[in-house]
Design a protein around this motif. Structure first.
Motif, PDB file in Angstrom:
ATOM      1  N   ASP A   1     -48.892 150.079   3.663  1.00 55.70           N
ATOM      2  CA  ASP A   1     -48.113 149.603   3.907  1.00 55.70           C
ATOM      3  C   ASP A   1     -48.495 148.153   2.341  1.00 55.70           C
ATOM      4  OD1 ASP A   1     -46.365 150.076   6.256  1.00 55.70           O
ATOM      5  OD2 ASP A   1     -48.615 149.472   7.428  1.00 55.70           O
ATOM      6  N   ALA A   2     -49.354 148.625   1.990  1.00 58.56           N
ATOM      7  CA  ALA A   2     -50.112 147.944   0.558  1.00 58.56           C
ATOM      8  C   ALA A   2     -48.878 147.969  -0.561  1.00 58.56           C
ATOM      9  CB  ALA A   2     -51.058 148.600   0.596  1.00 58.56           C
ATOM     10  N   GLU A   3     -49.207 146.841  -1.464  1.00 57.73           N
ATOM     11  CA  GLU A   3     -48.370 147.369  -2.151  1.00 57.73           C
ATOM     12  C   GLU A   3     -48.884 148.599  -2.913  1.00 57.73           C
ATOM     13  OE1 GLU A   3     -46.406 145.233  -3.906  1.00 57.73           O
ATOM     14  OE2 GLU A   3     -46.020 143.840  -1.591  1.00 57.73           O
ATOM     15  N   PRO A   4     -47.741 148.288  -3.866  1.00 60.09           N
ATOM     16  CA  PRO A   4     -48.124 149.850  -4.877  1.00 60.09           C
ATOM     17  C   PRO A   4     -49.271 150.053  -5.984  1.00 60.09           C
ATOM     18  CG  PRO A   4     -45.698 149.563  -5.388  1.00 60.09           C
ATOM     19  CD  PRO A   4     -46.229 148.318  -4.295  1.00 60.09           C
ATOM     20  N   LEU A   5     -49.877 148.937  -6.214  1.00 54.88           N
ATOM     21  CA  LEU A   5     -50.925 148.408  -7.429  1.00 54.88           C
ATOM     22  C   LEU A   5     -52.411 149.141  -6.548  1.00 54.88           C
ATOM     23  CD1 LEU A   5     -51.464 148.645  -9.537  1.00 54.88           C
ATOM     24  CD2 LEU A   5     -52.197 145.900 -10.274  1.00 54.88           C
ATOM     25  N   GLU A   6     -52.312 147.879  -5.073  1.00 59.04           N
ATOM     26  CA  GLU A   6     -53.324 148.449  -3.766  1.00 59.04           C
ATOM     27  C   GLU A   6     -53.262 149.643  -3.547  1.00 59.04           C
ATOM     28  OE1 GLU A   6     -53.197 145.651  -0.944  1.00 59.04           O
ATOM     29  OE2 GLU A   6     -52.188 144.180  -2.346  1.00 59.04           O
ATOM     30  N   ARG A   7     -52.050 150.109  -3.074  1.00 62.09           N
ATOM     31  CA  ARG A   7     -52.395 151.439  -2.563  1.00 62.09           C
ATOM     32  C   ARG A   7     -52.655 152.926  -3.804  1.00 62.09           C
ATOM     33  NH1 ARG A   7     -46.317 152.830  -0.922  1.00 62.09           N
ATOM     34  NH2 ARG A   7     -47.694 155.392  -1.019  1.00 62.09           N
ATOM     35  N   ALA A   8     -52.619 152.481  -4.882  1.00 63.20           N
ATOM     36  CA  ALA A   8     -52.284 153.062  -5.868  1.00 63.20           C
ATOM     37  C   ALA A   8     -54.738 152.826  -6.337  1.00 63.20           C
ATOM     38  CB  ALA A   8     -52.107 152.490  -7.846  1.00 63.20           C
ATOM     39  N   HIS A   9     -55.109 151.844  -6.475  1.00 65.24           N
ATOM     40  CA  HIS A   9     -56.287 152.226  -6.791  1.00 65.24           C
ATOM     41  C   HIS A   9     -57.437 152.500  -5.785  1.00 65.24           C
ATOM     42  CE1 HIS A   9     -56.599 148.833 -10.104  1.00 65.24           C
ATOM     43  NE2 HIS A   9     -56.440 148.344  -9.694  1.00 65.24           N
ATOM     44  N   ALA A  10     -57.283 152.224  -4.189  1.00 66.80           N
ATOM     45  CA  ALA A  10     -57.037 153.133  -3.139  1.00 66.80           C
ATOM     46  C   ALA A  10     -56.454 155.156  -3.379  1.00 66.80           C
ATOM     47  CB  ALA A  10     -56.256 152.435  -1.704  1.00 66.80           C
ATOM     48  N   LEU A  11     -56.263 155.227  -3.560  1.00 65.49           N
ATOM     49  CA  LEU A  11     -55.544 157.062  -3.955  1.00 65.49           C
ATOM     50  C   LEU A  11     -56.590 156.653  -5.045  1.00 65.49           C
ATOM     51  CD1 LEU A  11     -52.320 158.274  -4.207  1.00 65.49           C
ATOM     52  CD2 LEU A  11     -53.955 158.934  -5.219  1.00 65.49           C
ATOM     53  N   LEU A  12     -56.453 156.613  -6.082  1.00 63.94           N
ATOM     54  CA  LEU A  12     -57.526 156.869  -7.305  1.00 63.94           C
ATOM     55  C   LEU A  12     -59.213 156.721  -7.085  1.00 63.94           C
ATOM     56  CD1 LEU A  12     -55.855 155.340 -10.339  1.00 63.94           C
ATOM     57  CD2 LEU A  12     -56.101 157.509  -9.928  1.00 63.94           C
ATOM     58  N   ALA A  13     -59.401 156.150  -5.800  1.00 59.46           N
ATOM     59  CA  ALA A  13     -60.649 156.154  -5.340  1.00 59.46           C
ATOM     60  C   ALA A  13     -61.421 157.461  -4.684  1.00 59.46           C
ATOM     61  CB  ALA A  13     -61.173 155.485  -4.322  1.00 59.46           C
ATOM     62  N   ALA A  14     -60.059 158.059  -4.102  1.00 60.03           N
ATOM     63  CA  ALA A  14     -59.935 159.120  -3.118  1.00 60.03           C
ATOM     64  C   ALA A  14     -60.199 160.635  -4.183  1.00 60.03           C
ATOM     65  CB  ALA A  14     -59.580 159.222  -2.352  1.00 60.03           C
ATOM     66  N   HIS A  15     -59.167 160.040  -5.409  1.00 55.92           N
ATOM     67  CA  HIS A  15     -58.993 161.332  -6.207  1.00 55.92           C
ATOM     68  C   HIS A  15     -59.041 160.602  -7.584  1.00 55.92           C
ATOM     69  CE1 HIS A  15     -57.673 162.775  -2.153  1.00 55.92           C
ATOM     70  NE2 HIS A  15     -56.598 162.180  -1.737  1.00 55.92           N
ATOM     71  N   PRO A  16     -59.741 160.028  -8.546  1.00 61.22           N
ATOM     72  CA  PRO A  16     -59.627 160.074  -9.650  1.00 61.22           C
ATOM     73  C   PRO A  16     -58.973 160.626 -10.406  1.00 61.22           C
ATOM     74  CG  PRO A  16     -62.194 161.063  -9.041  1.00 61.22           C
ATOM     75  CD  PRO A  16     -61.166 161.510  -7.942  1.00 61.22           C
ATOM     76  N   VAL A  17     -59.098 159.882 -11.895  1.00 63.46           N
ATOM     77  CA  VAL A  17     -58.354 160.707 -13.227  1.00 63.46           C
ATOM     78  C   VAL A  17     -59.778 161.837 -13.757  1.00 63.46           C
ATOM     79  CG1 VAL A  17     -57.916 160.380 -15.660  1.00 63.46           C
ATOM     80  CG2 VAL A  17     -57.009 159.293 -13.627  1.00 63.46           C
ATOM     81  N   ALA A  18     -58.874 162.806 -13.387  1.00 57.32           N
ATOM     82  CA  ALA A  18     -59.552 164.277 -14.962  1.00 57.32           C
ATOM     83  C   ALA A  18     -58.650 163.602 -16.107  1.00 57.32           C
ATOM     84  CB  ALA A  18     -59.933 165.056 -14.305  1.00 57.32           C
ATOM     85  N   ASP A  19     -59.213 163.063 -16.858  1.00 61.61           N
ATOM     86  CA  ASP A  19     -58.336 163.081 -18.747  1.00 61.61           C
ATOM     87  C   ASP A  19     -58.545 164.085 -19.063  1.00 61.61           C
ATOM     88  OD1 ASP A  19     -57.319 162.290 -21.397  1.00 61.61           O
ATOM     89  OD2 ASP A  19     -57.753 159.874 -20.400  1.00 61.61           O
ATOM     90  N   GLY A  20     -57.528 164.240 -19.618  1.00 60.50           N
ATOM     91  CA  GLY A  20     -57.380 165.966 -20.258  1.00 60.50           C
ATOM     92  C   GLY A  20     -57.705 166.061 -21.996  1.00 60.50           C
TER      93      GLY A  20
END
Length: 371
Positions: A36-55
């Motif tokens: 139910d959060a705003e997309p940017l808030e959800r994005a931060h929460a999701l990336l905390a669980a699944h961070p970026v592997a930058d190629g």
């Protein structure tokens, strides 16, 4: 190969207490996104669980030209530093050892070794933020201890100087990714017999093939020959933007079928001028090749111009927010940001362990096979 591990700084022993930076989470404790959060808030929460592997990061070459820098406090002269990687939830970064055009032979070997030495110096000088790694397991360990895992590569094939012995030396120094392009044995005509032997030796060592910028013949043959999935560290969809490094749909389909990974670059030249254009490429690769075939490649500090809202390594949440608006699931986003890259590294580790039990180091010489 256990003695080679001595070259990498030792990880803190399991059980030692270590404080993680604010905003970072070990994998077991990462919060789930709130639907139910705003997309940017959800994005931060999701990336905390699944961070970026930058190629792909051009940081080694960029730092080479700076008289002084501090990546832990922050460095405005580059696009990538530890604070911005924290803000962007970057947990692993592939550091390119690519060279300026025109370097070949001994000069290419020497320049690659100098960059490799610089990477070691930088990571050792920033122990609270960075950790040089070799294996997928060390990537996970670095992440769980609040460090950004630094993966060495891609390097240019010219750095081998047509020698499998040099390939083995570079691997012993930590190299994990090699770009197969711009040599006599990986050309527009595809892989020669020696080129095929290079791929086999890379599989034995655990060096992953990067096919961005390679000819279609080389891409097709290397994808079919390699026993481990291949990478395209800087390739988007040619159907959307006709850049020579972007992949046509038939190659994307083949890459997906072979378990390979297309890491879409965040560059205006290859993907377009804004974040929506990048999302269009990600959508296209996901649709054509499958969600297991798509990853991210910041290409920061490579000299490329970046799309609006994606100017530096802190901006990944804005891209993920756009994908959430488009209906990407958490599972698909986890594959995109972290799991697909980890799968390729794990496969390289597994294949190398098995191959080293069956196959001795290759004695092949280019003059014998291609002469």
């Amino acid at each position: 190969m256990a003695d080679l591990q001595d070259d990498i700084p030792a990880a803190t022993e399991v059980g030692e207490t270590e404080t993680l930076p604010a905003g970072s989470f070990p994998e077991p404790y990462a919060p789930a996104p709130d639907q139910d959060a705003e997309p940017l808030e959800r994005a931060h929460a999701l990336l905390a669980a699944h961070p970026v592997a930058d190629g792909y990061s051009g940081l080694p070459w960029a730092l080479k030209h700076l008289p002084w820098y501090d990546l832990e406090l922050g460095e405005t002269a580059v696009d990538t530093d530890v604070p911005r990687m924290r803000a962007g939830h970057v947990a692993a970064l592939f550091w390119s050892l690519h060279l300026p055009e025109g370097l070949a032979g001994d000069r290419a070997v020497g320049a690659t070794l100098e960059q490799l030495d610089l990477v070691r110096t930088v990571t050792e000088g920033h122990p609270e933020g960075l950790r040089l790694v070799r294996t997928s397991g060390q990537v996970i360990d670095a992440r769980n201890r609040g460090r950004v895992a630094v993966v060495l590569g891609p390097a240019t094939a010219a750095a081998l100087d047509d020698s499998l012995g040099i390939l083995r030396v570079l691997h012993a120094l930590g190299l994990r990714v090699l770009t197969l392009a711009g040599t006599s044995w990986a050309s527009e005509a595809g892989l020669t017999r020696f080129g095929e032997e290079v791929v086999r030796e890379m599989n034995r060592l655990g060096v992953i093939a990067d096919l961005s910028g390679a000819s279609e013949a080389t891409i097709s043959r290397a994808t079919a020959l390699s026993k481990t999935p291949v990478l395209c560290t800087r390739s988007a969809a040619r159907a959307l933007r006709p850049h020579p490094a972007n992949l046509p749909d038939d190659l994307l389909t083949g890459l997906g079928a072979a378990g390979g990974l297309c890491m879409v670059p965040l560059t205006a030249e290859q993907t377009g001028p804004n974040v929506r254009d990048v999302a269009d490429h990600l959508d296209h690769v996901r649709r054509v090749a499958g969600p297991e075939c798509v990853g991210l490649s910041g290409t920061y500090d490579s000299g490329a111009a970046h799309p609006q809202d994606l100017a530096d390594a802190s901006r990944y949440p804005y891209l993920v927010a756009e994908l959430l608006r488009r209906g990407w699931s958490e599972t698909e986003l986890a594959l995109l940001t972290w799991e697909n890259a980890q799968r390729v590294l794990r496969s390289g580790d597994f294949v190398a362990r098995a191959a080293q039990q069956r196959r001795e180091p290759s004695p092949a010489k280019i003059a014998e096979l291609d002469g």
